[in-house]
Scaffold this motif. Sequence first.
Motif, PDB file in Angstrom:
ATOM      1  N   ARG A 131       0.820 -17.491  59.325  1.00  0.00           N
ATOM      2  CA  ARG A 131       0.858 -17.528  60.764  1.00  0.00           C
ATOM      3  C   ARG A 131       2.077 -18.309  61.234  1.00  0.00           C
ATOM      4  NH1 ARG A 131      -3.165 -21.006  61.270  1.00  0.00           N
ATOM      5  NH2 ARG A 131      -4.699 -19.564  61.573  1.00  0.00           N
ATOM      6  N   ARG A 132       2.289 -19.223  61.296  1.00  0.00           N
ATOM      7  CA  ARG A 132       4.027 -19.914  61.404  1.00  0.00           C
ATOM      8  C   ARG A 132       5.194 -18.953  60.728  1.00  0.00           C
ATOM      9  NH1 ARG A 132       1.843 -24.732  62.815  1.00  0.00           N
ATOM     10  NH2 ARG A 132       0.306 -25.601  61.704  1.00  0.00           N
ATOM     11  N   PHE A 133       4.653 -17.669  60.423  1.00  0.00           N
ATOM     12  CA  PHE A 133       5.801 -17.538  59.877  1.00  0.00           C
ATOM     13  C   PHE A 133       5.589 -15.753  60.296  1.00  0.00           C
ATOM     14  CE2 PHE A 133       6.784 -20.995  56.929  1.00  0.00           C
ATOM     15  CZ  PHE A 133       8.239 -21.554  57.008  1.00  0.00           C
ATOM     16  N   GLY A 134       4.573 -15.188  60.121  1.00  0.00           N
ATOM     17  CA  GLY A 134       4.093 -14.579  61.289  1.00  0.00           C
ATOM     18  C   GLY A 134       4.591 -12.970  60.120  1.00  0.00           C
ATOM     19  N   LEU A 135       3.628 -13.814  59.229  1.00  0.00           N
ATOM     20  CA  LEU A 135       3.917 -12.637  57.946  1.00  0.00           C
ATOM     21  C   LEU A 135       3.820 -11.584  57.728  1.00  0.00           C
ATOM     22  CD1 LEU A 135       3.285 -15.243  54.943  1.00  0.00           C
ATOM     23  CD2 LEU A 135       5.327 -14.919  55.614  1.00  0.00           C
ATOM     24  N   VAL A 136       4.236 -10.527  57.151  1.00  0.00           N
ATOM     25  CA  VAL A 136       3.728  -8.930  57.200  1.00  0.00           C
ATOM     26  C   VAL A 136       4.828  -8.785  55.403  1.00  0.00           C
ATOM     27  CG1 VAL A 136       4.822  -6.187  57.909  1.00  0.00           C
ATOM     28  CG2 VAL A 136       4.652  -8.070  59.542  1.00  0.00           C
ATOM     29  N   LEU A 137       3.075  -7.759  54.473  1.00  0.00           N
ATOM     30  CA  LEU A 137       4.001  -7.550  53.238  1.00  0.00           C
ATOM     31  C   LEU A 137       4.070  -5.876  53.493  1.00  0.00           C
ATOM     32  CD1 LEU A 137       0.508  -9.314  51.881  1.00  0.00           C
ATOM     33  CD2 LEU A 137       3.089 -10.029  51.995  1.00  0.00           C
ATOM     34  N   LEU A 138       5.421  -5.642  53.160  1.00  0.00           N
ATOM     35  CA  LEU A 138       5.770  -4.533  53.421  1.00  0.00           C
ATOM     36  C   LEU A 138       5.311  -3.719  51.435  1.00  0.00           C
ATOM     37  CD1 LEU A 138       8.997  -5.397  54.106  1.00  0.00           C
ATOM     38  CD2 LEU A 138       6.248  -4.222  55.586  1.00  0.00           C
ATOM     39  N   ASP A 139       4.820  -2.704  51.433  1.00  0.00           N
ATOM     40  CA  ASP A 139       4.360  -1.987  50.084  1.00  0.00           C
ATOM     41  C   ASP A 139       3.443  -2.423  49.099  1.00  0.00           C
ATOM     42  OD1 ASP A 139       6.401   0.283  50.228  1.00  0.00           O
ATOM     43  OD2 ASP A 139       7.532  -0.680  50.097  1.00  0.00           O
ATOM     44  N   TRP A 140       2.639  -3.754  50.127  1.00  0.00           N
ATOM     45  CA  TRP A 140       1.319  -3.921  49.703  1.00  0.00           C
ATOM     46  C   TRP A 140       0.458  -3.372  48.679  1.00  0.00           C
ATOM     47  CZ3 TRP A 140       0.637  -8.997  48.336  1.00  0.00           C
ATOM     48  CH2 TRP A 140      -0.539  -9.575  47.915  1.00  0.00           C
ATOM     49  N   PRO A 141       0.190  -3.054  47.252  1.00  0.00           N
ATOM     50  CA  PRO A 141      -0.292  -2.695  46.040  1.00  0.00           C
ATOM     51  C   PRO A 141      -1.729  -2.584  46.354  1.00  0.00           C
ATOM     52  CG  PRO A 141       0.510  -4.417  45.118  1.00  0.00           C
ATOM     53  CD  PRO A 141       0.786  -4.374  46.407  1.00  0.00           C
ATOM     54  N   LYS A 142      -2.336  -0.875  46.119  1.00  0.00           N
ATOM     55  CA  LYS A 142      -3.485  -0.927  45.973  1.00  0.00           C
ATOM     56  C   LYS A 142      -4.269  -1.777  45.741  1.00  0.00           C
ATOM     57  CE  LYS A 142      -3.095   3.152  48.580  1.00  0.00           C
ATOM     58  NZ  LYS A 142      -3.291   2.904  49.923  1.00  0.00           N
ATOM     59  N   TRP A 143      -5.815  -2.150  46.654  1.00  0.00           N
ATOM     60  CA  TRP A 143      -7.102  -2.621  46.165  1.00  0.00           C
ATOM     61  C   TRP A 143      -7.430  -3.366  44.482  1.00  0.00           C
ATOM     62  CZ3 TRP A 143     -11.775  -3.192  43.816  1.00  0.00           C
ATOM     63  CH2 TRP A 143     -12.230  -2.032  44.498  1.00  0.00           C
ATOM     64  N   PRO A 144      -7.417  -2.129  43.863  1.00  0.00           N
ATOM     65  CA  PRO A 144      -7.984  -2.052  42.745  1.00  0.00           C
ATOM     66  C   PRO A 144      -7.035  -2.791  41.644  1.00  0.00           C
ATOM     67  CG  PRO A 144      -8.332  -0.019  43.248  1.00  0.00           C
ATOM     68  CD  PRO A 144      -8.007  -0.849  44.485  1.00  0.00           C
ATOM     69  N   TRP A 145      -5.704  -2.420  41.974  1.00  0.00           N
ATOM     70  CA  TRP A 145      -4.505  -3.089  41.348  1.00  0.00           C
ATOM     71  C   TRP A 145      -4.199  -4.543  41.299  1.00  0.00           C
ATOM     72  CZ3 TRP A 145      -2.706   0.232  38.102  1.00  0.00           C
ATOM     73  CH2 TRP A 145      -2.902   1.132  37.832  1.00  0.00           C
ATOM     74  N   THR A 146      -4.551  -5.207  42.732  1.00  0.00           N
ATOM     75  CA  THR A 146      -4.592  -6.900  42.628  1.00  0.00           C
ATOM     76  C   THR A 146      -5.374  -6.864  42.116  1.00  0.00           C
ATOM     77  OG1 THR A 146      -5.368  -5.917  44.835  1.00  0.00           O
ATOM     78  CG2 THR A 146      -2.803  -6.087  44.898  1.00  0.00           C
ATOM     79  N   VAL A 188      13.529 -18.141  62.560  1.00  0.00           N
ATOM     80  CA  VAL A 188      13.756 -18.251  63.887  1.00  0.00           C
ATOM     81  C   VAL A 188      13.066 -17.860  64.633  1.00  0.00           C
ATOM     82  CG1 VAL A 188      15.155 -20.406  63.758  1.00  0.00           C
ATOM     83  CG2 VAL A 188      16.023 -18.222  63.786  1.00  0.00           C
ATOM     84  N   PRO A 189      12.709 -17.876  65.626  1.00  0.00           N
ATOM     85  CA  PRO A 189      12.059 -16.447  66.894  1.00  0.00           C
ATOM     86  C   PRO A 189      13.743 -16.053  67.196  1.00  0.00           C
ATOM     87  CG  PRO A 189      11.561 -18.578  67.336  1.00  0.00           C
ATOM     88  CD  PRO A 189      12.444 -19.194  66.420  1.00  0.00           C
ATOM     89  N   GLY A 190      13.234 -14.440  67.203  1.00  0.00           N
ATOM     90  CA  GLY A 190      14.602 -12.860  66.386  1.00  0.00           C
ATOM     91  C   GLY A 190      15.247 -12.485  65.483  1.00  0.00           C
ATOM     92  N   ARG A 191      14.543 -14.114  64.033  1.00  0.00           N
ATOM     93  CA  ARG A 191      15.524 -14.146  62.783  1.00  0.00           C
ATOM     94  C   ARG A 191      14.806 -13.274  62.494  1.00  0.00           C
ATOM     95  NH1 ARG A 191      20.496 -12.244  60.989  1.00  0.00           N
ATOM     96  NH2 ARG A 191      20.925 -13.428  59.139  1.00  0.00           N
ATOM     97  N   ARG A 192      14.265 -12.119  61.302  1.00  0.00           N
ATOM     98  CA  ARG A 192      13.376 -11.736  60.549  1.00  0.00           C
ATOM     99  C   ARG A 192      14.404 -11.428  58.827  1.00  0.00           C
ATOM    100  NH1 ARG A 192       7.774 -11.830  61.665  1.00  0.00           N
ATOM    101  NH2 ARG A 192       7.656 -10.035  59.623  1.00  0.00           N
ATOM    102  N   ARG A 193      13.965 -11.980  57.323  1.00  0.00           N
ATOM    103  CA  ARG A 193      14.339 -11.802  56.786  1.00  0.00           C
ATOM    104  C   ARG A 193      13.014 -11.979  55.509  1.00  0.00           C
ATOM    105  NH1 ARG A 193      19.376 -14.520  55.730  1.00  0.00           N
ATOM    106  NH2 ARG A 193      19.081 -16.051  56.950  1.00  0.00           N
ATOM    107  N   GLN A 194      13.300 -11.339  54.352  1.00  0.00           N
ATOM    108  CA  GLN A 194      12.798 -10.099  53.517  1.00  0.00           C
ATOM    109  C   GLN A 194      13.097 -10.901  52.010  1.00  0.00           C
ATOM    110  OE1 GLN A 194      13.194  -6.077  53.042  1.00  0.00           O
ATOM    111  NE2 GLN A 194      12.481  -5.863  55.121  1.00  0.00           N
ATOM    112  N   MET A 195      11.492 -11.119  51.113  1.00  0.00           N
ATOM    113  CA  MET A 195      11.513 -11.529  50.166  1.00  0.00           C
ATOM    114  C   MET A 195      11.308 -11.174  49.088  1.00  0.00           C
ATOM    115  SD  MET A 195      10.450 -15.461  48.983  1.00  0.00           S
ATOM    116  CE  MET A 195      11.437 -16.777  49.752  1.00  0.00           C
ATOM    117  N   PRO A 196      11.301 -10.604  48.143  1.00  0.00           N
ATOM    118  CA  PRO A 196      10.633  -9.906  47.209  1.00  0.00           C
ATOM    119  C   PRO A 196       9.175 -10.515  46.736  1.00  0.00           C
ATOM    120  CG  PRO A 196      12.409  -9.742  46.305  1.00  0.00           C
ATOM    121  CD  PRO A 196      12.822 -10.566  47.173  1.00  0.00           C
TER     122      PRO A 196
END
Length: 263
Positions: A131-146, A188-196
């Motif tokens: 909630r606090r970081f507004g997380l978005v998951l990119l290319d999340w695997p299909k549920w059978p794999w997870t 911070v507002p307006g600043r998005r970062r990504q991490m593997p």
Amino acid sequence: MREALAVRAIGRHQKGEFRTFFVNQVRSSVFPLFIFAAGAATLPLGPGRYDVLLVLCLGMQVALVASGLESWKELAVISVYHGLGLGLELYKVRHGSWQYPGDAVTKFAGVPLFSGFMYASVASYVMQAWRRFGLVLLDWPKWPWTFAACAAIYANFFLNRMFADTRWWIVAGVLAVFARTKVEFTTVPGRRRQMPMVVAFFAIGCFVWLAEQVCTWLHIWSYPDQVDGWTPVGLGKLSSWCLLVIVGIVPVATFKLRGTGIS
């Protein structure tokens, strides 16, 4: 001169960004930090502290829901990790992997019932951070794999005594399943970062391993080599925590993604 001023401005911006990131991390860790504080405060109570810790953790969980920091649906997901944690505790304590010294009313088969909250607090952190970081998951695997990854991780904690420890094969599988997945977050507002995603798993696992140092130092539980005096928990436990973190994150991620219709 202009270049020097620009460098200073960038430096101030980065410090501010890191400060905001750190503060939000602390705020997201309200439940784990509460357990540390409660463990320190109840240390003089001896074995009876486990009964008090259970009451305190129950009260904290009620407070989180009542304050709106966690919803009833989120609590249901967190409770799943609570149950998984208790199951693992019962098995590992029975086989002498670690112990909770002394007797308490709310201990079952040598395991205090409050211990499930230590696992649940990890899932609580993920909920808060989402909630606090507004997380978005990119290319999340299909549920059978997870699901397969989580099942293999959890099963290995039980089967490694009867069969070979396959954790490094599982690590290889996790790297393959989540190879493309990234987590995007706001610092911070307006600043998005990504991490593997695999880096995020490792980072959270490191923090949990450090938390384990604190908990064993507070004598909440002890490994066999800590019975006669506290010694740091070895790096060998780090891989276990990194894998167990995945078991905590995947149910939360699945719940959040299904809520947005992505998964």
